[in-house]
Design an enzyme around this catalytic site. Structure first.
Site, PDB file in Angstrom:
ATOM      1  N   ARG A 197       1.260 -38.557  31.833  1.00 54.08           N
ATOM      2  CA  ARG A 197      -0.087 -38.907  31.381  1.00 54.08           C
ATOM      3  C   ARG A 197       0.025 -39.916  30.249  1.00 54.08           C
ATOM      4  O   ARG A 197       1.023 -39.968  29.530  1.00 54.08           O
ATOM      5  CB  ARG A 197      -0.852 -37.667  30.921  1.00 54.08           C
ATOM      6  CG  ARG A 197      -0.130 -36.823  29.886  1.00 54.08           C
ATOM      7  CD  ARG A 197      -0.899 -35.565  29.581  1.00 54.08           C
ATOM      8  NE  ARG A 197      -2.090 -35.837  28.808  1.00 54.08           N
ATOM      9  CZ  ARG A 197      -2.125 -35.923  27.487  1.00 54.08           C
ATOM     10  NH1 ARG A 197      -1.031 -35.757  26.776  1.00 54.08           N
ATOM     11  NH2 ARG A 197      -3.251 -36.169  26.849  1.00 54.08           N
ATOM     12  N   ARG A 222      -8.500 -41.978  24.567  1.00 50.45           N
ATOM     13  CA  ARG A 222      -9.581 -41.219  23.934  1.00 50.45           C
ATOM     14  C   ARG A 222     -10.851 -42.052  23.975  1.00 50.45           C
ATOM     15  O   ARG A 222     -10.825 -43.215  23.580  1.00 50.45           O
ATOM     16  CB  ARG A 222      -9.228 -40.918  22.488  1.00 50.45           C
ATOM     17  CG  ARG A 222      -8.050 -40.003  22.370  1.00 50.45           C
ATOM     18  CD  ARG A 222      -7.859 -39.639  20.909  1.00 50.45           C
ATOM     19  NE  ARG A 222      -6.593 -38.956  20.743  1.00 50.45           N
ATOM     20  CZ  ARG A 222      -5.889 -38.984  19.636  1.00 50.45           C
ATOM     21  NH1 ARG A 222      -6.333 -39.642  18.588  1.00 50.45           N
ATOM     22  NH2 ARG A 222      -4.753 -38.339  19.558  1.00 50.45           N
ATOM     23  N   ARG A 273      19.406 -41.465  24.923  1.00 51.39           N
ATOM     24  CA  ARG A 273      19.064 -42.731  24.288  1.00 51.39           C
ATOM     25  C   ARG A 273      19.292 -42.583  22.789  1.00 51.39           C
ATOM     26  O   ARG A 273      19.174 -41.483  22.243  1.00 51.39           O
ATOM     27  CB  ARG A 273      17.594 -43.089  24.524  1.00 51.39           C
ATOM     28  CG  ARG A 273      17.347 -43.638  25.908  1.00 51.39           C
ATOM     29  CD  ARG A 273      15.961 -44.244  26.018  1.00 51.39           C
ATOM     30  NE  ARG A 273      14.896 -43.277  25.833  1.00 51.39           N
ATOM     31  CZ  ARG A 273      13.951 -43.364  24.921  1.00 51.39           C
ATOM     32  NH1 ARG A 273      13.908 -44.379  24.077  1.00 51.39           N
ATOM     33  NH2 ARG A 273      13.004 -42.452  24.824  1.00 51.39           N
ATOM     34  N   ARG A 287       9.338 -50.869  16.797  1.00 54.94           N
ATOM     35  CA  ARG A 287       8.344 -50.605  15.741  1.00 54.94           C
ATOM     36  C   ARG A 287       8.954 -50.831  14.367  1.00 54.94           C
ATOM     37  O   ARG A 287      10.182 -50.911  14.230  1.00 54.94           O
ATOM     38  CB  ARG A 287       7.772 -49.197  15.850  1.00 54.94           C
ATOM     39  CG  ARG A 287       8.797 -48.115  16.041  1.00 54.94           C
ATOM     40  CD  ARG A 287       8.114 -46.789  16.327  1.00 54.94           C
ATOM     41  NE  ARG A 287       9.125 -45.747  16.553  1.00 54.94           N
ATOM     42  CZ  ARG A 287       8.878 -44.458  16.607  1.00 54.94           C
ATOM     43  NH1 ARG A 287       7.651 -44.022  16.472  1.00 54.94           N
ATOM     44  NH2 ARG A 287       9.848 -43.588  16.810  1.00 54.94           N
ATOM     45  N   GLU A 342      13.090 -50.560  14.237  1.00 54.42           N
ATOM     46  CA  GLU A 342      13.718 -49.612  15.155  1.00 54.42           C
ATOM     47  C   GLU A 342      14.007 -50.292  16.494  1.00 54.42           C
ATOM     48  O   GLU A 342      13.102 -50.856  17.109  1.00 54.42           O
ATOM     49  CB  GLU A 342      12.778 -48.419  15.349  1.00 54.42           C
ATOM     50  CG  GLU A 342      13.376 -47.315  16.180  1.00 54.42           C
ATOM     51  CD  GLU A 342      12.485 -46.066  16.206  1.00 54.42           C
ATOM     52  OE1 GLU A 342      11.982 -45.651  15.144  1.00 54.42           O
ATOM     53  OE2 GLU A 342      12.284 -45.528  17.298  1.00 54.42           O
ATOM     54  N   TYR A 392      14.309 -32.538  24.164  1.00 50.96           N
ATOM     55  CA  TYR A 392      13.666 -33.073  22.969  1.00 50.96           C
ATOM     56  C   TYR A 392      12.804 -31.982  22.349  1.00 50.96           C
ATOM     57  O   TYR A 392      11.957 -31.383  23.023  1.00 50.96           O
ATOM     58  CB  TYR A 392      12.786 -34.299  23.276  1.00 50.96           C
ATOM     59  CG  TYR A 392      12.131 -34.765  22.000  1.00 50.96           C
ATOM     60  CD1 TYR A 392      12.835 -35.557  21.109  1.00 50.96           C
ATOM     61  CD2 TYR A 392      10.865 -34.322  21.651  1.00 50.96           C
ATOM     62  CE1 TYR A 392      12.281 -35.916  19.887  1.00 50.96           C
ATOM     63  CE2 TYR A 392      10.301 -34.674  20.434  1.00 50.96           C
ATOM     64  CZ  TYR A 392      11.016 -35.474  19.559  1.00 50.96           C
ATOM     65  OH  TYR A 392      10.472 -35.817  18.342  1.00 50.96           O
ATOM     66  N   ASP A 441      10.340 -31.144  18.941  1.00 49.80           N
ATOM     67  CA  ASP A 441       9.788 -31.491  17.641  1.00 49.80           C
ATOM     68  C   ASP A 441      10.262 -30.445  16.635  1.00 49.80           C
ATOM     69  O   ASP A 441      10.714 -29.362  17.017  1.00 49.80           O
ATOM     70  CB  ASP A 441       8.253 -31.510  17.708  1.00 49.80           C
ATOM     71  CG  ASP A 441       7.723 -32.897  18.087  1.00 49.80           C
ATOM     72  OD1 ASP A 441       8.376 -33.889  17.739  1.00 49.80           O
ATOM     73  OD2 ASP A 441       6.655 -32.956  18.737  1.00 49.80           O
TER      74      ASP A 441
HETATM   75  P1  FDA Z   1      19.527 -31.646  14.621  1.00 53.91           P
HETATM   76  O1  FDA Z   1      20.051 -32.789  15.410  1.00 53.91           O
HETATM   77  O2  FDA Z   1      18.576 -31.936  13.545  1.00 53.91           O
HETATM   78  O3  FDA Z   1      20.779 -30.899  13.975  1.00 53.91           O
HETATM   79  C1  FDA Z   1      21.994 -30.680  14.658  1.00 53.91           C
HETATM   80  C2  FDA Z   1      23.119 -30.744  13.659  1.00 53.91           C
HETATM   81  O4  FDA Z   1      24.328 -30.347  14.305  1.00 53.91           O
HETATM   82  C3  FDA Z   1      23.357 -32.132  13.097  1.00 53.91           C
HETATM   83  O5  FDA Z   1      23.258 -32.117  11.689  1.00 53.91           O
HETATM   84  C4  FDA Z   1      24.773 -32.468  13.563  1.00 53.91           C
HETATM   85  O6  FDA Z   1      25.507 -33.230  12.618  1.00 53.91           O
HETATM   86  C5  FDA Z   1      25.377 -31.103  13.742  1.00 53.91           C
HETATM   87  N1  FDA Z   1      26.530 -31.089  14.653  1.00 53.91           N
HETATM   88  C6  FDA Z   1      26.579 -31.585  15.916  1.00 53.91           C
HETATM   89  N2  FDA Z   1      27.819 -31.436  16.418  1.00 53.91           N
HETATM   90  C7  FDA Z   1      28.557 -30.827  15.459  1.00 53.91           C
HETATM   91  C8  FDA Z   1      29.917 -30.418  15.391  1.00 53.91           C
HETATM   92  N3  FDA Z   1      30.776 -30.629  16.392  1.00 53.91           N
HETATM   93  N4  FDA Z   1      30.362 -29.823  14.265  1.00 53.91           N
HETATM   94  C9  FDA Z   1      29.514 -29.621  13.221  1.00 53.91           C
HETATM   95  N5  FDA Z   1      28.212 -29.996  13.233  1.00 53.91           N
HETATM   96  C10 FDA Z   1      27.749 -30.583  14.335  1.00 53.91           C
HETATM   97  N6  FDA Z   1      10.155 -34.021  15.110  1.00 53.91           N
HETATM   98  C11 FDA Z   1       8.908 -33.868  14.610  1.00 53.91           C
HETATM   99  O7  FDA Z   1       8.409 -32.744  14.568  1.00 53.91           O
HETATM  100  N7  FDA Z   1       8.216 -34.954  14.150  1.00 53.91           N
HETATM  101  C12 FDA Z   1       8.723 -36.212  14.172  1.00 53.91           C
HETATM  102  O8  FDA Z   1       8.063 -37.162  13.741  1.00 53.91           O
HETATM  103  C13 FDA Z   1      10.048 -36.392  14.683  1.00 53.91           C
HETATM  104  N8  FDA Z   1      10.594 -37.621  14.726  1.00 53.91           N
HETATM  105  C14 FDA Z   1      11.831 -37.799  15.313  1.00 53.91           C
HETATM  106  C15 FDA Z   1      12.366 -39.072  15.393  1.00 53.91           C
HETATM  107  C16 FDA Z   1      13.605 -39.266  16.004  1.00 53.91           C
HETATM  108  C17 FDA Z   1      14.201 -40.653  16.104  1.00 53.91           C
HETATM  109  C18 FDA Z   1      14.306 -38.147  16.532  1.00 53.91           C
HETATM  110  C19 FDA Z   1      15.625 -38.323  17.251  1.00 53.91           C
HETATM  111  C20 FDA Z   1      13.780 -36.871  16.413  1.00 53.91           C
HETATM  112  C21 FDA Z   1      12.529 -36.685  15.810  1.00 53.91           C
HETATM  113  N9  FDA Z   1      12.000 -35.419  15.667  1.00 53.91           N
HETATM  114  C22 FDA Z   1      10.744 -35.264  15.159  1.00 53.91           C
HETATM  115  C23 FDA Z   1      12.726 -34.233  16.163  1.00 53.91           C
HETATM  116  C24 FDA Z   1      13.543 -33.520  15.083  1.00 53.91           C
HETATM  117  O9  FDA Z   1      14.525 -34.393  14.577  1.00 53.91           O
HETATM  118  C25 FDA Z   1      14.158 -32.279  15.752  1.00 53.91           C
HETATM  119  O10 FDA Z   1      13.163 -31.352  15.978  1.00 53.91           O
HETATM  120  C26 FDA Z   1      15.197 -31.613  14.922  1.00 53.91           C
HETATM  121  O11 FDA Z   1      16.212 -32.545  14.684  1.00 53.91           O
HETATM  122  C27 FDA Z   1      15.764 -30.447  15.700  1.00 53.91           C
HETATM  123  O12 FDA Z   1      16.661 -29.768  14.907  1.00 53.91           O
HETATM  124  P2  FDA Z   1      18.046 -29.277  15.491  1.00 53.91           P
HETATM  125  O13 FDA Z   1      18.580 -28.371  14.445  1.00 53.91           O
HETATM  126  O14 FDA Z   1      17.904 -28.760  16.862  1.00 53.91           O
HETATM  127  O15 FDA Z   1      18.951 -30.613  15.648  1.00 53.91           O
END
Ligand code: FDA
Length: 389
Positions: A175, A179, A258, A289, A312, A360, A362
C-alpha cells in the site's frame, strides 16, 4: 563476573532483556557488544564541533501505540513533544509527505475537495484496468496513479534499491498511503516524541544496575574473548541478538540486507533546510534524503553558528557492512526457515531482535518483543525451571 545470563548485543532488544532479568529476577547479566558503544542502532552522540545530537545510524523517531511499551520506556526517560513531519523536494519545489491533500493540490495546481481528490486519484489509478500488476511500477500506478507515483515514489525507490523499478517485485509495496486531509504527521501512533536527554542517556539508564556488566568491543565470535560462543554455549543461557546467519557460520547461506551510507557535514549557518528530514525523489540526485539534526530538538539551545546535516545513500550490504533493512528475496525467506529450525534446536540460546530474527523492527517493536520473550521464556526458565527454548 559469573553471569546467570549472557546477552549478545546491547541494542534495545538486548537492553530490555538485561534490565528485566536484573531488576525483576535479580540475575547477574553480562551484555557484550562488538561496537565501542551501547545502544545498537539507536545510539546517538553530540557532534564534536557543535554539540548537536546526531543519530549515528540514521534518524530514530520514537513512536508507539503499545501502552505497555510506552509505560516501560518512560521509566528510563521522558519524551519531548516532537512530531515527525517529512517534506520532499521534487523538480525545484517542496511538497509535504506522505502524499496528502496538500501534496495533491500543490502538484496539480488545484483546490480539490477531499471527494474530488479521491475521485481523481481513483481515475488515475485505474489506468491499467483489470491487469494484475506484474512489477513495482505497475503496482505503484495501480495504488496512486502514474503522475504521483512517478514524481514521488518511482525514482526514490529505485535509489533505495539501486535497481530499475521495472525489475523490482510488485510485492515490495502493498500500500502507499494517501491522505485526503491536510494532515501530514508522519506517524499515526498514540505516543510520539524524542528522549529529552537524548538516546544514549536513555539507553545507559537501562543498563545502570549493579547486576549488569556491559563489555564493549567484544565480538561473540572472537575466541580470544573471555565471553565467546565456544565457551559460553551450553554453560550459561544466552540471548543472541546478532545476525542469525552469522551465528550458524552461514551454513544455510547468507541472508541479504540493504545498508545506508551516511555522509555528515557541519555547515557554518544556523539552518540549512528548515526541517528535520527532506526527501530527494528525483533521479539526478544520488542521495535519498538529508537529515538536519538540530530540528529534532527545537527546545534545545543549540549554537546558531553551525548546523549538522547528513546525506543518506542506500545500497546492498556486503558481509562487512552494517545490515540495516532485510531484503527478503525468495531465497532469503527459504534460508530464514532453515535458520529458524536450527535456532529452535540450539539448546540454551534464544534468538531475538532485528538481526536475530531477520525482520525490520521499529524500536517499540523490538522492546515489545523482548518483553514478551522475558515473560514467556526467560522468567519461566529461571523461576519454574522450564527449559529455555
Ligand atoms: P540493534 O541492531 O540495535 O542491536 C544489535 C546489537 O548487536 C548491535 O549493537 C551490534 O553491534 C550487536 N552485535 C551484533 N553482532 C554481534 C556480535 N557478534 N558480538 C557482539 N555484539 C554483536 N526504529 C524506530 O522506532 N524509529 C525510527 O525512526 C527508526 N529509524 C531507523 C533507521 C535506520 C537506518 C535503521 C536501520 C533502523 C531504524 N529503526 C527505527 C529501527 C531500530 O534501529 C531498531 O528497532 C533497533 O535497532 C532494534 O534493536 P535490536 O536490539 O534488535 O538491534
Amino acid at each position: 563476573m559469573t553471569a546467570d545470563l549472557v546477552v549478545v548485543g546491547s541494542g534495545l532488544f538486548g537492553l530490555t532483556i538485561a534490565e528485566r532479568a536484573a531488576n525483576d529476577l535479580g540475575l547477574k547479566v553480562a551484555i557484550i557488544d562488538r561496537r565501542h558503544h551501547i545502544g545498537g542502532n539507536a545510539y546517538s552522540e553530540a557532534e564534536e564541533q557543535t554539540g548537536i545530537e546526531v543519530h549515528r545510524y540514521g534518524a530514530h523517531l520514537f513512536h508507539t501505540s503499545n501502552e505497555r511499551v510506552w509505560n516501560y520506556v518512560n521509566r528510563f526517560t521522558t519524551f519531548t513533544d516532537y512530531q515527525h513531519k517529512v517534506y520532499t523536494r521534487h523538480k525545484g519545489e517542496v511538497y509535504p509527505m506522505p502524499v496528502n491533500l496538500g501534496t495533491i493540490n500543490q502538484f496539480f495546481r488545484a483546490a480539490y475537495s477531499p471527494a474530488e481528490a479521491r475521485a481523481l486519484i481513483a481515475e488515475q489509478a485505474a489506468e491499467l484496468g483489470d491487469k494484475v500488476p506484474e512489477n513495482f511500477v505497475e503496482k505503484g500506478i495501480s495504488l496512486i496513479g502514474r503522475p504521483l507515483y512517478e514524481a514521488f515514489i518511482m525514482h526514490y525507490t529505485a535509489k533505495q534499491w539501486q535497481t530499475d523499478p521495472e525489475q523490482l517485485e510488485a510485492s515490495i509495496i502493498s500500500r502507499l498511503p494517501v491522505r485526503y486531509t491536510y494532515n501530514n504527521r508522519y506517524f499515526n501512533d498514540t505516543w510520539e516524541g524524542l528522549p529529552t536527554d537524548g538516546y544514549t542517556a536513555w539507553l545507559e539508564r537501562m543498563a545502570d544496575h549493579p547486576n549488569i556488566e556491559v563489555r564493549l568491543e567484544t565480538d561473540f565470535f572472537d575466541a580470544g574473548q573471555e565471553i565467546n560462543r565456544d565457551n559460553v554455549r551450553g554453560n550459561v543461557p544466552i540471548v543472541y541478538t546478532g545476525p542469525v546467519d552469522r551465528y550458524f557460520d552461514y551454513a544455510e547461506g547468507e541472508l541479504s540486507w540493504r545498508t545506508v551510507d551516511l555522509e555528515e557535514e557541519v555547515l557554518p549557518i544556523e539552518d540549512f533546510q528548515g526541517t528535520s528530514v527532506m526527501n530527494y525523489p528525483d533521479p539526478d540526485v544520488p542521495f535519498t534524503r538529508i537529515h538536519e539534526f538540530r530540528h529534532f530538538h527545537p527546545e534545545r539551545d543549540y549554537t546558531k553558528d553551525a548546523t549538522v546535516i547528513m546525506r543518506e545513500y542506500s545500497r546492498f550490504a556486503g558481509r562487512d557492512d552494517e545490515p540495516y533493512y532485510p531484503i527478503n528475496t525468495d531465497a532469503d525467506r527459504a534460508g530464514l526457515l532453515r535458520y529458524r529450525d536450527r535456532a529452535n534446536a540450539e539448546p540454551g540460546v534464544l534468538f531475538g531482535g532485528r538481526l536475530g530474527t531477520y525482520k525490520y523492527l521499529d524500536m517499540h517493536m523490538a522492546i515489545g518483543s523482548a518483553l514478551s520473550m522475558f515473560d514467556n521464556r526467560i522468567k519461566p526458565h529461571f523461576t519454574e525451571g522450564a527449559p529455555l527454548e
